[in-house]
Every structure is written in C-alpha cells, then in structure tokens.
Design an enzyme around this catalytic site. Structure first.
Site, mmCIF file in Angstrom:
data_model
loop_
_atom_site.group_PDB
_atom_site.id
_atom_site.type_symbol
_atom_site.label_atom_id
_atom_site.label_comp_id
_atom_site.label_asym_id
_atom_site.label_seq_id
_atom_site.Cartn_x
_atom_site.Cartn_y
_atom_site.Cartn_z
ATOM 1 N N MET A 30 13.619 -57.959 103.211
ATOM 2 C CA MET A 30 14.253 -59.192 102.737
ATOM 3 C C MET A 30 13.549 -60.398 103.365
ATOM 4 O O MET A 30 14.107 -61.505 103.396
ATOM 5 C CB MET A 30 15.743 -59.189 103.057
ATOM 6 C CG MET A 30 16.461 -58.024 102.362
ATOM 7 S SD MET A 30 18.200 -58.308 102.034
ATOM 8 C CE MET A 30 18.815 -58.547 103.676
ATOM 9 N N LEU A 33 9.769 -62.162 108.136
ATOM 10 C CA LEU A 33 9.126 -61.000 108.750
ATOM 11 C C LEU A 33 8.969 -61.143 110.261
ATOM 12 O O LEU A 33 8.623 -62.207 110.768
ATOM 13 C CB LEU A 33 7.752 -60.794 108.112
ATOM 14 C CG LEU A 33 7.768 -60.603 106.587
ATOM 15 C CD1 LEU A 33 6.340 -60.532 106.055
ATOM 16 C CD2 LEU A 33 8.547 -59.352 106.197
ATOM 17 N N GLY A 36 9.274 -55.947 113.773
ATOM 18 C CA GLY A 36 9.885 -54.729 113.230
ATOM 19 C C GLY A 36 9.294 -54.390 111.862
ATOM 20 O O GLY A 36 8.916 -53.245 111.593
ATOM 21 N N HIS A 37 9.169 -55.398 111.017
ATOM 22 C CA HIS A 37 8.567 -55.178 109.698
ATOM 23 C C HIS A 37 7.096 -54.768 109.846
ATOM 24 O O HIS A 37 6.593 -53.934 109.102
ATOM 25 C CB HIS A 37 8.644 -56.458 108.856
ATOM 26 C CG HIS A 37 10.032 -56.926 108.574
ATOM 27 N ND1 HIS A 37 10.561 -58.080 109.105
ATOM 28 C CD2 HIS A 37 11.016 -56.395 107.809
ATOM 29 C CE1 HIS A 37 11.791 -58.246 108.676
ATOM 30 N NE2 HIS A 37 12.104 -57.239 107.910
ATOM 31 N N GLY A 147 13.394 -49.000 108.983
ATOM 32 C CA GLY A 147 13.565 -49.055 110.431
ATOM 33 C C GLY A 147 14.818 -48.321 110.870
ATOM 34 O O GLY A 147 15.850 -48.352 110.181
HETATM 35 O O1 PAF Z 1 16.870 -53.385 105.079
HETATM 36 C C1 PAF Z 1 16.691 -54.324 104.264
HETATM 37 O O2 PAF Z 1 16.018 -55.321 104.542
HETATM 38 C C2 PAF Z 1 17.318 -54.237 102.878
HETATM 39 O O3 PAF Z 1 18.559 -53.617 102.930
HETATM 40 C C3 PAF Z 1 16.399 -53.545 101.842
HETATM 41 C C4 PAF Z 1 16.113 -52.103 102.225
HETATM 42 C C5 PAF Z 1 15.089 -54.315 101.736
HETATM 43 C C6 PAF Z 1 17.066 -53.543 100.469
HETATM 44 O O4 PAF Z 1 17.328 -54.841 100.014
#
Ligand code: PAF
Length: 281
Positions: A30, A33, A36-37, A147
């Site tokens: 979402m 960033l 973690g991402h 994660g």
């Molecule tokens: O974990 C997240 O950021 C959200 O729940 C996801 C998996 C991108 C779905 O919108």
C-alpha cells in the site's frame, strides 16, 4: 523501471515476461515504502527473474471509521525507492481502475478471522482477499511476498491461495525492525515523539515472553506482557493481546506446535501490530 497504471498495459507486460519464460516475483503493497517492503523486494529478486510491485491503498480493506483517507501516501518518494531497489514494474492503479464497477460476486473470509484483526476490523480480510484475488490474476506471479508482521494476513492469504488453487507460492519474510526493535510500519510516522520513544516496549515484551513461555500458562504469559507494556503510559489501549496456534488461529492446545503471540496497540493516531511465532514458522 516501468510505471504502469492501466490493466491492459500490465497484462501486456506480464504476457511478454511469460513468453520469455521469466519467473515473476510479486510484492503487493500500500506504498509509503520502508525497509520492510525493501526486504520483500530483495527476497523477490533472489528467487525470480523479474519483480513486480503494486502500490494501491485498497479502500475495501478499511472500515468506515478507519484511516483510509489519512493513510500515508508519497508516490514520488515511493517511485524513487522502488526504482533504486530494482523493481522492474511498478503498478500504481487508481481506485476506479481496480474497482470500475460494483462486484458481481464478493469474497468473504471465514476461517482464521474470528480473532485479532479479523474480529476488530470488520470486513478487513474480505477486502484484502478481494484485492489480492484481482492482483494475483493480473500479475500471475510465481511467488508473492508478505511480511511476517502481518501474520494473520499471511495465514488468511495462504488459506485463500490453497482453496482456490492460485498457481503461486506465498513467501513470508521476517519482520524488519528499527534498531530499538520497533517493527517497521508505514503507520509509525503517526507516532508522537513520546509514543515513538515508548513503542519499542511492544517488541521487548514479546521477546521476553518468548523466552519465558515454556512451562507457563497462557494467562501468566499474557499478564506479563501487559504488565511490561503498562510501565509505559503513552498508548491509548491494547486493542488485543492473545495467543493462538499458528497458522490456524485456534485456541492453544498443543505447545509443541507453532504458537503466535499477537498484539495490537492503539496510540493517539497510530494502530500498531506485532507478533512473535514460537516453535516453527
Ligand atoms: O499488507 C498490505 O499492505 C495490504 O494488506 C496488501 C497485502 C497490499 C493488500 O492490499
């Protein structure tokens, strides 16, 4: 890095990768960033030929009183970060692109969701599965990366993927933490200075519980965590704190099998979650 906002363009890019027999690692996010991402992207790179990331703040997974409008967004910074970390395709659709019409059929999560975020965020996992169903069909990944911080999400998504035979593997990446142990989260920016100072107690209390869990009953494990967190008083409330078998989220019966201790703490503006999984996973 290619930035794609439209469905047809994404499908064309995926078709071309498939034609070249390139494996696709998918990192759904979402946005806003953080490291973690980036750990997800790194894992995706190691195991796939190309990496597709999506950034989409999915309205259907937010309740009416939740933070959809105020969820942090920074497209310009995210784009730079994604590119620097070697993302090949960054998919950033609009809400209208992902949800052009009301849905003919809906997805309802019914297992592993009667507790924790499933119980306190009504409809949350229905929305998560709805958007992931769409994204998995579009991206057709070989592997998708999540994660461990969102452990219940991982368990629900794993069940969904197995139930509906999505031909992909869910890969789970350990939680990335700040130096003082606080789990990295897009929502950390909403902590006040005092809250930020005190929030590492969440992880510290869970770690301590992890070490002491053997030979203790569930009630005293949870009471010790609560007592440790209560020593800091900047938070508003503990939304939940509990232990379950993992990944079933059934009551604890077998201490030899994996157990999750999961917590959610509400601060003035940030709702933070964290967990420890004991014995496996
Ligand atoms: O974990 C997240 O950021 C959200 O729940 C996801 C998996 C991108 C779905 O919108």
């Amino acid at each position: 890095m290619k930035i794609i906002r439209e469905i047809e363009a994404l499908q064309a890019a995926v078709r071309s990768y498939k034609k070249q027999q390139q494996t696709i690692g998918f990192v759904p996010t979402m946005g806003f960033l953080h490291e973690g991402h980036m750990a997800l992207v790194k894992a995706a790179h190691m195991e796939n030929d190309v990496v597709v990331m999506s950034i989409f703040v999915n309205p259907t997974q937010f309740g009416p009183n939740e933070d959809f409008e105020s969820y942090p967004r920074d497209e310009a910074r995210d784009t730079v970060r994604a590119e620097q970390n070697g993302v090949d395709i960054l998919f950033m659709p609009s809400v209208e692109t992902m949800y052009p019409e009301s849905l003919t059929a809906t997805i309802h999560a019914q297992k592993r969701v009667s507790v924790l975020d499933g119980a306190t965020r009504e409809g949350h996992f229905d929305g998560v599965l709805t958007v992931l169903g769409k994204l998995f069909h579009l991206v057709q990944p070989d592997n998708a990366y999540f994660g461990q911080k969102d452990a219940q999400q991982v368990a629900v998504v794993q069940g969904f993927v197995a139930d509906y035979f999505f031909p992909l593997k869910i890969c789970v990446v350990p939680t990335v933490r700040e130096q003082d142990g606080l789990a990295k989260s897009s929502r950390n920016v909403y902590l006040t200075e005092q809250e930020r100072k005190e929030a590492p107690v969440i992880h510290a209390a869970l770690r301590k519980a992890r070490e002491e869990v053997k030979g203790q009953d569930k009630a005293s494990v949870l009471a010790n965590i609560r007592a440790a967190i209560d020593q800091k008083n900047s938070y508003e409330k503990i939304v939940y704190l509990d232990m379950y078998q993992y990944p079933s989220f059934e009551p604890v019966e077998d201490w030899e099998k994996p157990i999750i201790i999961a917590i959610c703490v509400q601060y003035s503006k940030a709702r933070l979650i964290d967990n420890e999984i004991i014995g496996g996973a």
